[in-house]
Design an enzyme around this catalytic site. Structure first.
Site, PDB file in Angstrom:
ATOM      1  N   LYS A  22       0.834  -1.210   0.000  1.00  0.00           N
ATOM      2  CA  LYS A  22       0.000   0.000   0.000  1.00  0.00           C
ATOM      3  C   LYS A  22       0.866   1.258   0.000  1.00  0.00           C
ATOM      4  O   LYS A  22       0.613   2.202  -0.753  1.00  0.00           O
ATOM      5  CB  LYS A  22      -0.899   0.000   1.234  1.00  0.00           C
ATOM      6  CG  LYS A  22      -1.696   1.303   1.435  1.00  0.00           C
ATOM      7  CD  LYS A  22      -2.500   1.283   2.713  1.00  0.00           C
ATOM      8  CE  LYS A  22      -1.685   1.719   3.910  1.00  0.00           C
ATOM      9  NZ  LYS A  22      -1.720   3.164   4.155  1.00  0.00           N
ATOM     10  N   ASN A  23       1.905   1.269   0.841  1.00  0.00           N
ATOM     11  CA  ASN A  23       2.719   2.469   0.991  1.00  0.00           C
ATOM     12  C   ASN A  23       3.629   2.722  -0.200  1.00  0.00           C
ATOM     13  O   ASN A  23       4.278   3.766  -0.271  1.00  0.00           O
ATOM     14  CB  ASN A  23       3.546   2.392   2.276  1.00  0.00           C
ATOM     15  CG  ASN A  23       2.695   2.521   3.518  1.00  0.00           C
ATOM     16  OD1 ASN A  23       1.571   3.027   3.466  1.00  0.00           O
ATOM     17  ND2 ASN A  23       3.201   2.046   4.643  1.00  0.00           N
ATOM     18  N   ARG A  93      -4.455  10.238   4.666  1.00  0.00           N
ATOM     19  CA  ARG A  93      -3.377  11.222   4.662  1.00  0.00           C
ATOM     20  C   ARG A  93      -2.552  11.178   3.378  1.00  0.00           C
ATOM     21  O   ARG A  93      -2.013  12.189   2.952  1.00  0.00           O
ATOM     22  CB  ARG A  93      -2.447  10.984   5.856  1.00  0.00           C
ATOM     23  CG  ARG A  93      -3.017  11.372   7.198  1.00  0.00           C
ATOM     24  CD  ARG A  93      -1.916  11.469   8.237  1.00  0.00           C
ATOM     25  NE  ARG A  93      -0.918  12.449   7.883  1.00  0.00           N
ATOM     26  CZ  ARG A  93      -0.999  13.743   8.168  1.00  0.00           C
ATOM     27  NH1 ARG A  93      -2.055  14.214   8.793  1.00  0.00           N
ATOM     28  NH2 ARG A  93      -0.037  14.561   7.816  1.00  0.00           N
ATOM     29  N   CYS A 117      -5.446   8.155  10.074  1.00  0.00           N
ATOM     30  CA  CYS A 117      -5.437   7.524  11.395  1.00  0.00           C
ATOM     31  C   CYS A 117      -5.113   8.529  12.493  1.00  0.00           C
ATOM     32  O   CYS A 117      -4.299   9.421  12.317  1.00  0.00           O
ATOM     33  CB  CYS A 117      -4.391   6.400  11.436  1.00  0.00           C
ATOM     34  SG  CYS A 117      -4.842   4.935  10.504  1.00  0.00           S
ATOM     35  N   ARG A 122       1.143  14.592  12.265  1.00  0.00           N
ATOM     36  CA  ARG A 122       2.040  14.365  11.134  1.00  0.00           C
ATOM     37  C   ARG A 122       1.931  15.596  10.239  1.00  0.00           C
ATOM     38  O   ARG A 122       1.256  15.587   9.218  1.00  0.00           O
ATOM     39  CB  ARG A 122       1.653  13.074  10.390  1.00  0.00           C
ATOM     40  CG  ARG A 122       1.878  11.845  11.238  1.00  0.00           C
ATOM     41  CD  ARG A 122       1.642  10.562  10.488  1.00  0.00           C
ATOM     42  NE  ARG A 122       0.220  10.250  10.372  1.00  0.00           N
ATOM     43  CZ  ARG A 122      -0.243   9.136   9.834  1.00  0.00           C
ATOM     44  NH1 ARG A 122       0.586   8.233   9.356  1.00  0.00           N
ATOM     45  NH2 ARG A 122      -1.531   8.910   9.754  1.00  0.00           N
ATOM     46  N   ASP A 322       4.998   0.765  11.972  1.00  0.00           N
ATOM     47  CA  ASP A 322       3.830   0.044  11.471  1.00  0.00           C
ATOM     48  C   ASP A 322       3.784  -1.421  11.933  1.00  0.00           C
ATOM     49  O   ASP A 322       2.781  -2.105  11.715  1.00  0.00           O
ATOM     50  CB  ASP A 322       3.779   0.090   9.940  1.00  0.00           C
ATOM     51  CG  ASP A 322       3.231   1.407   9.429  1.00  0.00           C
ATOM     52  OD1 ASP A 322       2.793   2.234  10.238  1.00  0.00           O
ATOM     53  OD2 ASP A 322       3.238   1.614   8.193  1.00  0.00           O
ATOM     54  N   ILE A 344       8.206   7.440  16.759  1.00  0.00           N
ATOM     55  CA  ILE A 344       7.689   8.052  15.532  1.00  0.00           C
ATOM     56  C   ILE A 344       6.404   8.830  15.796  1.00  0.00           C
ATOM     57  O   ILE A 344       6.312  10.015  15.489  1.00  0.00           O
ATOM     58  CB  ILE A 344       7.437   6.986  14.445  1.00  0.00           C
ATOM     59  CG1 ILE A 344       8.697   6.116  14.252  1.00  0.00           C
ATOM     60  CG2 ILE A 344       7.053   7.662  13.129  1.00  0.00           C
ATOM     61  CD1 ILE A 344       9.931   6.864  13.805  1.00  0.00           C
ATOM     62  N   ARG A 414      -8.246  -0.429   5.203  1.00  0.00           N
ATOM     63  CA  ARG A 414      -7.400   0.581   4.571  1.00  0.00           C
ATOM     64  C   ARG A 414      -6.038   0.017   4.174  1.00  0.00           C
ATOM     65  O   ARG A 414      -5.379   0.549   3.284  1.00  0.00           O
ATOM     66  CB  ARG A 414      -7.191   1.784   5.508  1.00  0.00           C
ATOM     67  CG  ARG A 414      -8.433   2.641   5.705  1.00  0.00           C
ATOM     68  CD  ARG A 414      -8.121   3.886   6.525  1.00  0.00           C
ATOM     69  NE  ARG A 414      -6.971   4.590   5.983  1.00  0.00           N
ATOM     70  CZ  ARG A 414      -5.862   4.841   6.660  1.00  0.00           C
ATOM     71  NH1 ARG A 414      -5.734   4.467   7.909  1.00  0.00           N
ATOM     72  NH2 ARG A 414      -4.864   5.476   6.087  1.00  0.00           N
TER      73      ARG A 414
END
Length: 437
Positions: A22-23, A93, A117, A122, A322, A344, A414
């Protein structure tokens, strides 16, 4: 609304195929906006809620998108609308990733401030600052980032804080800029390397991706290209934990093992056996799955059981935030006391309260969680607070005694395609149900 119901205590076994990341897919899809003509074909695109959102976003701008299974065909030559509306951006985002390509190709953009989320601040100020250094005029009005520029110009940009989306956004902005752009303190994530490889296929000139200094020499135009999305290292890590927490025996196919060093090392230290298949077994897998670019590994729990250890989330190549909630669940059943430090996101321990409801012994002190292993977890009604927390709660349900019911499944959708279906195929007692109002 839907819930996921898990009855724990079953050992998982069998094979599971890891989908595209996904990223990685999200910035790749955003990057297709840079092509003046032609059709970009992206393979191994996962079927996810976030992917559907960015598809709708580009279609609203005028892109022609056709989806066939894992292939996405994107033509952006007719794009004219440079607006990303709040109705779509508020849910994800990553929608901010269209800002750089729009400013690069069209010299204008109107992008809603993003949502997503609830795991901490961020800020997008680093994106805005970088674009301003490249000559853009940026204002924030009524919840929208509004940008204008004749043509962006190369600049020497030093990120105050390492940012993945900021690195991706400014890298895409710089590929059509006049001159040379240098991104310092850039993020090093494998997904950024994937994006850079795709941009080079489109005609971009990029060097240094995968390091903290990325150099981009602007070109006049980019053209459509074909590319295959890398496998999802977080999904692969999640299924490794699933095998270990259920005391199962699972073959994970298409795992991007080269990008998972910190995760694999920690899981092995906790007590999981993660072993590559033999060359013969690997060859047989690739005969049947020709699009797979990762490797296959067999994951089991070692005979010594699960052991406590300390984990500190860090930017890549450190341990990824993650994977924090998934590993916390594993450590909740390990012998001894573990300490997890989250560096993070400041609000990424929201799942702790749900795990406590299941009998986990976890104490939070600021950005540190002290996890004391217990003999067993017990099923309970729980609520997901974010994407990765939802995965962690499902994993906890696999190991818990009795039934766990997790609400807010939309978080899970998601980032994981058919998560419960894959677990069910491995032998889990899991199902999705409609919630009673």
């Amino acid at each position: 609304m839907e819930s996921i119901v898990v009855r724990g205590g079953l050992k998982l076994s069998g094979e599971v195929i890891i989908d595209g990341a996904k990223n990685s897919a999200l910035p790749l899809i955003a990057a297709t906006l840079l092509a003046e003509n032609g059709c970009s074909r992206l393979d191994n695109v996962p079927d996810l809620r976030d992917i559907n959102t960015i598809i709708r976003l580009l279609e609203g701008m005028g892109a022609d998108i056709c989806r066939q299974g894992g292939r996405l065909e994107v033509t952006t030559s007719a794009v004219e609308n440079c607006q990303a509306p709040y109705e779509l951006v508020k849910t994800m985002r990553a929608s901010i990733l269209v800002l750089g390509p729009l400013m690069a190709r069209f010299g204008k953009a109107r992008v809603s401030l993003p949502g997503g989320c609830a795991i901490g601040a961020r800020p997008v100020n680093l994106h805005i600052k970088g674009l301003e250094m490249m000559g853009a005029r940026i204002s924030v009005e009524h919840g929208y980032i509004i940008g204008q520029a004749e043509r962006l110009k190369g600049a020497d940009i030093n990120f105050d804080v390492t940012t993945v989306t900021g690195t991706e956004n400014l890298m895409m902005a710089a590929v059509l800029a006049d001159g040379v752009t240098v991104l310092r303190n850039a993020a090093r994530e494998p997904e950024i390397v994937d994006l850079a490889a795709f941009l080079r296929k489109m005609g971009a000139r990029i060097e240094g991706d995968g390091t903290h200094t990325i150099t981009i020499t602007g070109v006049e135009k980019l053209l459509a290209a074909d590319y295959q999305v890398m496998p999802d290292r977080i999904e692969a890590g999640t299924f490794m934990v699933a095998a270990g927490i259920s005391d199962g025996d699972v073959v994970i196919k298409n795992a991007p093992l080269a990008a998972m060093g910190a995760v694999v090392t920690k899981l092995q230290e906790i007590g999981l056996l993660i072993e590559p298949l033999s060359p013969e077994e690997e060859d047989e897998l690739h005969k049947n799955d020709k699009l797979l670019s990762g490797v296959a590994v067999r994951v089991r729990r070692g005979s010594a059981g699960l052991r406590a250890l300390d984990v500190r989330t860090m930017p890549y190549p450190g341990f990824p935030t993650d994977m924090q909630s998934q590993v916390m669940v594993l450590l909740a059943l390990a012998e001894g006391t573990s300490v997890i430090s989250e560096t993070i996101f400041e609000n990424r321990f929201m799942h702790v309260f749900e795990l406590q409801r299941m009998g986990a012994d976890i104490e939070v002190e600021g950005r540190t969680a002290i996890v004391r292993g217990v003999a067993a977890l017990s099923g309970a009604p729980v609520m997901a607070s974010d994407l990765r927390a939802s995965a962690g709660l499902v994993l906890a349900g696999l190991a818990a005694e009795g039934e766990t019911v997790m609400s807010r499944v939309y978080h899970l959708d998601r980032g994981y395609a058919g998560f419960e279906k894959k677990l069910k195929a491995l032998g889990a007692d899991i199902r999705r149900v409609e919630e009673n109002c």
